[in-house]
Design a protein around this motif. Structure first.
Motif, PDB file in Angstrom:
ATOM      1  N   CYS A  58       0.837  -1.204   0.000  1.00 23.52           N
ATOM      2  CA  CYS A  58       0.000   0.000   0.000  1.00 23.52           C
ATOM      3  C   CYS A  58       0.874   1.258   0.000  1.00 23.52           C
ATOM      4  O   CYS A  58       0.553   2.256  -0.656  1.00 23.52           O
ATOM      5  CB  CYS A  58      -0.973   0.011   1.167  1.00 23.52           C
ATOM      6  N   GLU A  59       2.004   1.217   0.696  1.00 21.34           N
ATOM      7  CA  GLU A  59       2.919   2.358   0.735  1.00 21.34           C
ATOM      8  C   GLU A  59       3.620   2.550  -0.613  1.00 21.34           C
ATOM      9  O   GLU A  59       3.858   3.678  -1.047  1.00 21.34           O
ATOM     10  CB  GLU A  59       3.960   2.171   1.846  1.00 21.34           C
ATOM     11  N   ALA A  60       3.915   1.444  -1.286  1.00 23.75           N
ATOM     12  CA  ALA A  60       4.509   1.532  -2.625  1.00 23.75           C
ATOM     13  C   ALA A  60       3.516   2.156  -3.606  1.00 23.75           C
ATOM     14  O   ALA A  60       3.893   2.989  -4.444  1.00 23.75           O
ATOM     15  CB  ALA A  60       4.949   0.154  -3.105  1.00 23.75           C
ATOM     16  N   ALA A  61       2.241   1.788  -3.492  1.00 22.81           N
ATOM     17  CA  ALA A  61       1.208   2.379  -4.355  1.00 22.81           C
ATOM     18  C   ALA A  61       1.092   3.876  -4.081  1.00 22.81           C
ATOM     19  O   ALA A  61       0.980   4.684  -5.013  1.00 22.81           O
ATOM     20  CB  ALA A  61      -0.137   1.689  -4.126  1.00 22.81           C
ATOM     21  N   GLU A  62       1.141   4.254  -2.818  1.00 21.23           N
ATOM     22  CA  GLU A  62       1.095   5.665  -2.423  1.00 21.23           C
ATOM     23  C   GLU A  62       2.295   6.422  -3.002  1.00 21.23           C
ATOM     24  O   GLU A  62       2.159   7.546  -3.503  1.00 21.23           O
ATOM     25  CB  GLU A  62       1.091   5.728  -0.896  1.00 21.23           C
ATOM     26  N   THR A  63       3.459   5.787  -2.975  1.00 17.61           N
ATOM     27  CA  THR A  63       4.678   6.386  -3.536  1.00 17.61           C
ATOM     28  C   THR A  63       4.532   6.602  -5.040  1.00 17.61           C
ATOM     29  O   THR A  63       4.926   7.644  -5.571  1.00 17.61           O
ATOM     30  CB  THR A  63       5.902   5.494  -3.235  1.00 17.61           C
ATOM     31  N   GLU A  64       3.952   5.631  -5.746  1.00 20.26           N
ATOM     32  CA  GLU A  64       3.743   5.767  -7.194  1.00 20.26           C
ATOM     33  C   GLU A  64       2.854   6.969  -7.504  1.00 20.26           C
ATOM     34  O   GLU A  64       3.112   7.720  -8.438  1.00 20.26           O
ATOM     35  CB  GLU A  64       3.149   4.487  -7.788  1.00 20.26           C
ATOM     36  N   ALA A  65       1.793   7.161  -6.711  1.00 17.67           N
ATOM     37  CA  ALA A  65       0.891   8.295  -6.932  1.00 17.67           C
ATOM     38  C   ALA A  65       1.622   9.625  -6.712  1.00 17.67           C
ATOM     39  O   ALA A  65       1.380  10.599  -7.429  1.00 17.67           O
ATOM     40  CB  ALA A  65      -0.326   8.202  -6.019  1.00 17.67           C
ATOM     41  N   MET A  66       2.528   9.658  -5.743  1.00 23.85           N
ATOM     42  CA  MET A  66       3.284  10.885  -5.495  1.00 23.85           C
ATOM     43  C   MET A  66       4.288  11.132  -6.633  1.00 23.85           C
ATOM     44  O   MET A  66       4.404  12.248  -7.131  1.00 23.85           O
ATOM     45  CB  MET A  66       4.018  10.810  -4.154  1.00 23.85           C
ATOM     46  N   GLU A  67       4.989  10.099  -7.054  1.00 26.72           N
ATOM     47  CA  GLU A  67       5.996  10.261  -8.111  1.00 26.72           C
ATOM     48  C   GLU A  67       5.377  10.587  -9.464  1.00 26.72           C
ATOM     49  O   GLU A  67       5.906  11.385 -10.224  1.00 26.72           O
ATOM     50  CB  GLU A  67       6.842   8.989  -8.238  1.00 26.72           C
ATOM     51  N   GLU A  68       4.240   9.960  -9.790  1.00 21.73           N
ATOM     52  CA  GLU A  68       3.643  10.109 -11.117  1.00 21.73           C
ATOM     53  C   GLU A  68       2.669  11.274 -11.226  1.00 21.73           C
ATOM     54  O   GLU A  68       2.461  11.792 -12.325  1.00 21.73           O
ATOM     55  CB  GLU A  68       2.948   8.811 -11.524  1.00 21.73           C
ATOM     56  N   ALA A  69       2.067  11.690 -10.091  1.00 24.46           N
ATOM     57  CA  ALA A  69       1.044  12.741 -10.167  1.00 24.46           C
ATOM     58  C   ALA A  69       1.149  13.778  -9.051  1.00 24.46           C
ATOM     59  O   ALA A  69       0.332  14.684  -8.980  1.00 24.46           O
ATOM     60  CB  ALA A  69      -0.347  12.102 -10.151  1.00 24.46           C
ATOM     61  N   LEU A 109       1.072  18.189  -4.865  1.00 25.42           N
ATOM     62  CA  LEU A 109       2.291  18.987  -4.772  1.00 25.42           C
ATOM     63  C   LEU A 109       2.434  19.899  -5.993  1.00 25.42           C
ATOM     64  O   LEU A 109       1.885  19.617  -7.062  1.00 25.42           O
ATOM     65  CB  LEU A 109       3.506  18.060  -4.665  1.00 25.42           C
ATOM     66  N   ASP A 110       3.183  20.978  -5.833  1.00 30.04           N
ATOM     67  CA  ASP A 110       3.460  21.868  -6.960  1.00 30.04           C
ATOM     68  C   ASP A 110       4.476  21.251  -7.915  1.00 30.04           C
ATOM     69  O   ASP A 110       4.503  21.568  -9.099  1.00 30.04           O
ATOM     70  CB  ASP A 110       3.988  23.214  -6.457  1.00 30.04           C
ATOM     71  N   ASP A 111       5.344  20.410  -7.384  1.00 32.09           N
ATOM     72  CA  ASP A 111       6.386  19.783  -8.190  1.00 32.09           C
ATOM     73  C   ASP A 111       6.536  18.332  -7.737  1.00 32.09           C
ATOM     74  O   ASP A 111       6.374  18.039  -6.552  1.00 32.09           O
ATOM     75  CB  ASP A 111       7.709  20.531  -8.003  1.00 32.09           C
ATOM     76  N   TRP A 112       6.812  17.409  -8.673  1.00 35.26           N
ATOM     77  CA  TRP A 112       7.005  16.006  -8.343  1.00 35.26           C
ATOM     78  C   TRP A 112       7.923  15.374  -9.358  1.00 35.26           C
ATOM     79  O   TRP A 112       8.229  15.966 -10.401  1.00 35.26           O
ATOM     80  CB  TRP A 112       5.668  15.271  -8.230  1.00 35.26           C
ATOM     81  N   LEU A 113       8.385  14.164  -9.048  1.00 32.58           N
ATOM     82  CA  LEU A 113       9.420  13.488  -9.819  1.00 32.58           C
ATOM     83  C   LEU A 113       9.119  13.403 -11.320  1.00 32.58           C
ATOM     84  O   LEU A 113       9.979  13.712 -12.138  1.00 32.58           O
ATOM     85  CB  LEU A 113       9.652  12.077  -9.249  1.00 32.58           C
ATOM     86  N   GLU A 114       7.931  12.992 -11.706  1.00 33.76           N
ATOM     87  CA  GLU A 114       7.629  12.765 -13.117  1.00 33.76           C
ATOM     88  C   GLU A 114       6.765  13.869 -13.746  1.00 33.76           C
ATOM     89  O   GLU A 114       6.160  13.659 -14.793  1.00 33.76           O
ATOM     90  CB  GLU A 114       6.988  11.387 -13.291  1.00 33.76           C
ATOM     91  N   LYS A 115       6.746  15.035 -13.101  1.00 36.07           N
ATOM     92  CA  LYS A 115       5.993  16.162 -13.669  1.00 36.07           C
ATOM     93  C   LYS A 115       6.592  16.494 -15.032  1.00 36.07           C
ATOM     94  O   LYS A 115       7.798  16.541 -15.203  1.00 36.07           O
ATOM     95  CB  LYS A 115       6.073  17.383 -12.747  1.00 36.07           C
ATOM     96  N   GLY A 116       5.758  16.696 -16.000  1.00 36.89           N
ATOM     97  CA  GLY A 116       6.233  16.975 -17.353  1.00 36.89           C
ATOM     98  C   GLY A 116       6.414  15.724 -18.195  1.00 36.89           C
ATOM     99  O   GLY A 116       6.540  15.810 -19.411  1.00 36.89           O
TER     100      GLY A 116
END
Length: 163
Positions: A58-69, A109-116
């Motif tokens: 569940c934490e990995a899924a949460e991390t994916e949502a933060m990194e991708e969106a 967030l205003d900025d994240w890993l895969e923004k763009g």
């Protein structure tokens, strides 16, 4: 379906991934969910990825949502559903099962890993269900949102006695 090879996938999933189904309620109570585009082909998908060593799924899924969106919120500890798709690897195609966790989004967030690198869209569930590229994701979205609607209804009041 991610399929670019003619190789046939196995029937039993060879791999497991995790995904988040991010959602929120608008001020008027309307539920919206997030889909993102895949980086390679621009397909509309849930934020997903491989399990991460040292984290619960569940934490990995949460991390994916933060990194991708760029999404931050509260994730369910148990999967809300599962779907399967065929993933192309360099030398074969394999069946991948994806456990999906609900993520009630508190902020973006205003900025994240895969923004763009991906497009992120907040959509009404019926629109998201139609856009979702992976088989079974649309039904999963609609079923999950139905549970949210049921839990937000007021409890039925007992009938008054006529005597």
């Amino acid at each position: 379906m991610e399929r670019e090879s003619v190789a046939k996938p196995s029937k039993t999933p060879a791999f497991l991934q995790v995904a988040a189904l991010p959602w929120r309620r608008d001020a008027d109570g309307t539920v919206r969910v997030v889909l993102v585009t895949s980086r390679e082909r621009g397909r509309w998908i849930l934020p997903k990825g491989w399990p991460i060593k040292g984290l619960k799924d569940c934490e990995a899924a949460e991390t994916e949502a933060m990194e991708e969106a760029g999404l931050v919120g509260r994730v369910t500890t148990d999967p809300i559903g599962r779907f399967q798709y065929d993933k192309s690897f360099p030398k074969r195609v394999a069946a991948v099962a994806v456990d999906v966790y609900g993520l009630e989004v508190e902020r973006q967030l205003d900025d994240w890993l895969e923004k763009g690198q991906r497009e992120v869209r907040w959509l009404k569930p019926d629109k998201a269900a139609k856009l979702a590229a992976d088989t079974g994701v649309g039904a999963l979205i609609l079923a999950f949102v139905a549970t949210l609607t049921e839990t937000s209804r007021p409890a039925p009041q007992p009938a008054e006695s006529l005597s």
